[in-house]
Write a protein that holds these residues in place. Sequence first.
Motif, PDB file in Angstrom:
ATOM      1  N   THR A 234      28.405  44.338  29.143  1.00 52.05           N
ATOM      2  CA  THR A 234      27.425  44.081  30.191  1.00 52.05           C
ATOM      3  C   THR A 234      26.053  44.608  29.785  1.00 52.05           C
ATOM      4  N   LEU A 235      25.063  44.206  30.531  1.00 57.47           N
ATOM      5  CA  LEU A 235      23.707  44.731  30.353  1.00 57.47           C
ATOM      6  C   LEU A 235      23.718  46.254  30.484  1.00 57.47           C
ATOM      7  N   GLN A 236      24.456  46.783  31.451  1.00 55.40           N
ATOM      8  CA  GLN A 236      24.493  48.227  31.675  1.00 55.40           C
ATOM      9  C   GLN A 236      25.108  48.948  30.468  1.00 55.40           C
ATOM     10  N   GLU A 237      26.096  48.346  29.836  1.00 54.34           N
ATOM     11  CA  GLU A 237      26.739  48.974  28.680  1.00 54.34           C
ATOM     12  C   GLU A 237      25.872  48.896  27.422  1.00 54.34           C
ATOM     13  N   GLU A 238      25.205  47.763  27.215  1.00 53.97           N
ATOM     14  CA  GLU A 238      24.471  47.513  25.971  1.00 53.97           C
ATOM     15  C   GLU A 238      23.001  47.931  26.056  1.00 53.97           C
ATOM     16  N   GLY A 239      22.421  47.842  27.254  1.00 53.42           N
ATOM     17  CA  GLY A 239      21.011  48.187  27.429  1.00 53.42           C
ATOM     18  C   GLY A 239      20.076  47.001  27.385  1.00 53.42           C
ATOM     19  N   PHE A 240      20.576  45.853  26.960  1.00 53.78           N
ATOM     20  CA  PHE A 240      19.792  44.614  26.923  1.00 53.78           C
ATOM     21  C   PHE A 240      20.750  43.436  26.855  1.00 53.78           C
ATOM     22  N   ILE A 241      20.212  42.237  27.045  1.00 54.48           N
ATOM     23  CA  ILE A 241      20.993  41.006  26.942  1.00 54.48           C
ATOM     24  C   ILE A 241      20.648  40.335  25.621  1.00 54.48           C
ATOM     25  N   HIS A 242      21.658  40.102  24.813  1.00 50.83           N
ATOM     26  CA  HIS A 242      21.478  39.432  23.522  1.00 50.83           C
ATOM     27  C   HIS A 242      21.129  37.959  23.748  1.00 50.83           C
ATOM     28  N   CYS A 243      20.106  37.484  23.064  1.00 52.75           N
ATOM     29  CA  CYS A 243      19.745  36.072  23.102  1.00 52.75           C
ATOM     30  C   CYS A 243      19.522  35.579  21.679  1.00 52.75           C
ATOM     31  N   SER A 244      19.276  34.303  21.550  1.00 52.43           N
ATOM     32  CA  SER A 244      19.065  33.668  20.249  1.00 52.43           C
ATOM     33  C   SER A 244      17.960  32.637  20.368  1.00 52.43           C
ATOM     34  N   THR A 245      17.435  32.247  19.234  1.00 45.33           N
ATOM     35  CA  THR A 245      16.589  31.060  19.184  1.00 45.33           C
ATOM     36  C   THR A 245      17.522  29.859  19.026  1.00 45.33           C
ATOM     37  N   ARG A 246      17.011  28.676  19.125  1.00 48.74           N
ATOM     38  CA  ARG A 246      17.827  27.466  18.950  1.00 48.74           C
ATOM     39  C   ARG A 246      18.451  27.460  17.552  1.00 48.74           C
ATOM     40  N   ALA A 247      17.701  27.870  16.532  1.00 49.21           N
ATOM     41  CA  ALA A 247      18.212  27.872  15.159  1.00 49.21           C
ATOM     42  C   ALA A 247      19.308  28.923  14.958  1.00 49.21           C
ATOM     43  N   GLN A 248      19.238  30.031  15.672  1.00 47.76           N
ATOM     44  CA  GLN A 248      20.220  31.103  15.525  1.00 47.76           C
ATOM     45  C   GLN A 248      21.516  30.851  16.291  1.00 47.76           C
ATOM     46  N   LEU A 249      21.457  30.002  17.295  1.00 50.95           N
ATOM     47  CA  LEU A 249      22.577  29.851  18.220  1.00 50.95           C
ATOM     48  C   LEU A 249      23.904  29.458  17.553  1.00 50.95           C
ATOM     49  N   PRO A 250      23.944  28.495  16.632  1.00 50.56           N
ATOM     50  CA  PRO A 250      25.238  28.151  16.030  1.00 50.56           C
ATOM     51  C   PRO A 250      25.928  29.338  15.344  1.00 50.56           C
ATOM     52  N   ARG A 251      25.162  30.181  14.672  1.00 51.17           N
ATOM     53  CA  ARG A 251      25.755  31.359  14.020  1.00 51.17           C
ATOM     54  C   ARG A 251      26.243  32.372  15.048  1.00 51.17           C
ATOM     55  N   THR A 252      25.489  32.554  16.107  1.00 50.04           N
ATOM     56  CA  THR A 252      25.904  33.463  17.170  1.00 50.04           C
ATOM     57  C   THR A 252      27.202  32.977  17.795  1.00 50.04           C
TER      58      THR A 252
ATOM     59  N   PRO B  11      15.996  37.744  19.954  1.00 51.91           N
ATOM     60  CA  PRO B  11      15.368  38.161  21.210  1.00 51.91           C
ATOM     61  C   PRO B  11      16.346  38.956  22.074  1.00 51.91           C
ATOM     62  N   HIS B  12      15.899  40.099  22.558  1.00 54.08           N
ATOM     63  CA  HIS B  12      16.683  40.942  23.451  1.00 54.08           C
ATOM     64  C   HIS B  12      15.934  41.055  24.776  1.00 54.08           C
ATOM     65  N   VAL B  13      16.644  40.812  25.862  1.00 51.77           N
ATOM     66  CA  VAL B  13      16.071  40.866  27.207  1.00 51.77           C
ATOM     67  C   VAL B  13      16.476  42.203  27.825  1.00 51.77           C
ATOM     68  N   TYR B  14      15.495  43.022  28.171  1.00 52.79           N
ATOM     69  CA  TYR B  14      15.734  44.378  28.657  1.00 52.79           C
ATOM     70  C   TYR B  14      15.797  44.444  30.181  1.00 52.79           C
TER      71      TYR B  14
ATOM     72  N   PRO C 198      10.913  43.251  29.820  1.00 50.76           N
ATOM     73  CA  PRO C 198      10.500  43.000  28.430  1.00 50.76           C
ATOM     74  C   PRO C 198      11.506  42.146  27.650  1.00 50.76           C
ATOM     75  N   VAL C 199      10.964  41.327  26.753  1.00 55.21           N
ATOM     76  CA  VAL C 199      11.756  40.590  25.763  1.00 55.21           C
ATOM     77  C   VAL C 199      11.223  41.035  24.410  1.00 55.21           C
ATOM     78  N   ARG C 200      12.117  41.583  23.588  1.00 58.69           N
ATOM     79  CA  ARG C 200      11.679  42.104  22.290  1.00 58.69           C
ATOM     80  C   ARG C 200      12.493  41.471  21.171  1.00 58.69           C
ATOM     81  N   PRO C 201      11.825  40.944  20.147  1.00 61.64           N
ATOM     82  CA  PRO C 201      12.570  40.498  18.961  1.00 61.64           C
ATOM     83  C   PRO C 201      12.982  41.729  18.155  1.00 61.64           C
ATOM     84  N   GLU C 202      14.285  41.883  17.931  1.00 62.43           N
ATOM     85  CA  GLU C 202      14.778  43.073  17.244  1.00 62.43           C
ATOM     86  C   GLU C 202      15.901  42.703  16.283  1.00 62.43           C
ATOM     87  N   ALA C 203      16.006  43.477  15.237  1.00 63.06           N
ATOM     88  CA  ALA C 203      17.060  43.303  14.237  1.00 63.06           C
ATOM     89  C   ALA C 203      18.138  44.361  14.445  1.00 63.06           C
TER      90      ALA C 203
END
Length: 107
Positions: free
Chosen positions: A31-49, A87-90, A73-78
């Motif tokens: 969950t968001l509470q467990e991870e601290g953010f919501i994992h997202c992808s770009t369209r190009a990243q989505l198939p690998r995710t 992209p991570h949604v906080y 906040p939305v932050r691009p993070e590695a």
Amino acid sequence: MSEPILHITERALWDEARSKGTYEISTRGRTLQEEGFIHCSTRAQLPRTAAAFYSDLDDLVVLVVDPGRLDVPVRPEAAEPGGEEFPHVYGPIPLDAVIAVEPWRAP
């Protein structure tokens, strides 16, 4: 970030979020509470995710999120230094930030 960002999830979890008014799942099993953010992808990243985390599930949807409609906040993070940034949604994603819901079909 002005382009839509994507989040893949189980249809049942999206249906549950629609009844609550916000989406708060980070990634499969977290969950968001467990991870601290919501994992997202770009369209190009989505198939690998999808292949990495959801390949054994069938009833998946892709939430298309307009970052301009988020009040968190939305932050691009590695995951590791120098790695690919995702992209991570906080915070929770309000329903009105989800501009489309697409069925997931693996390529």
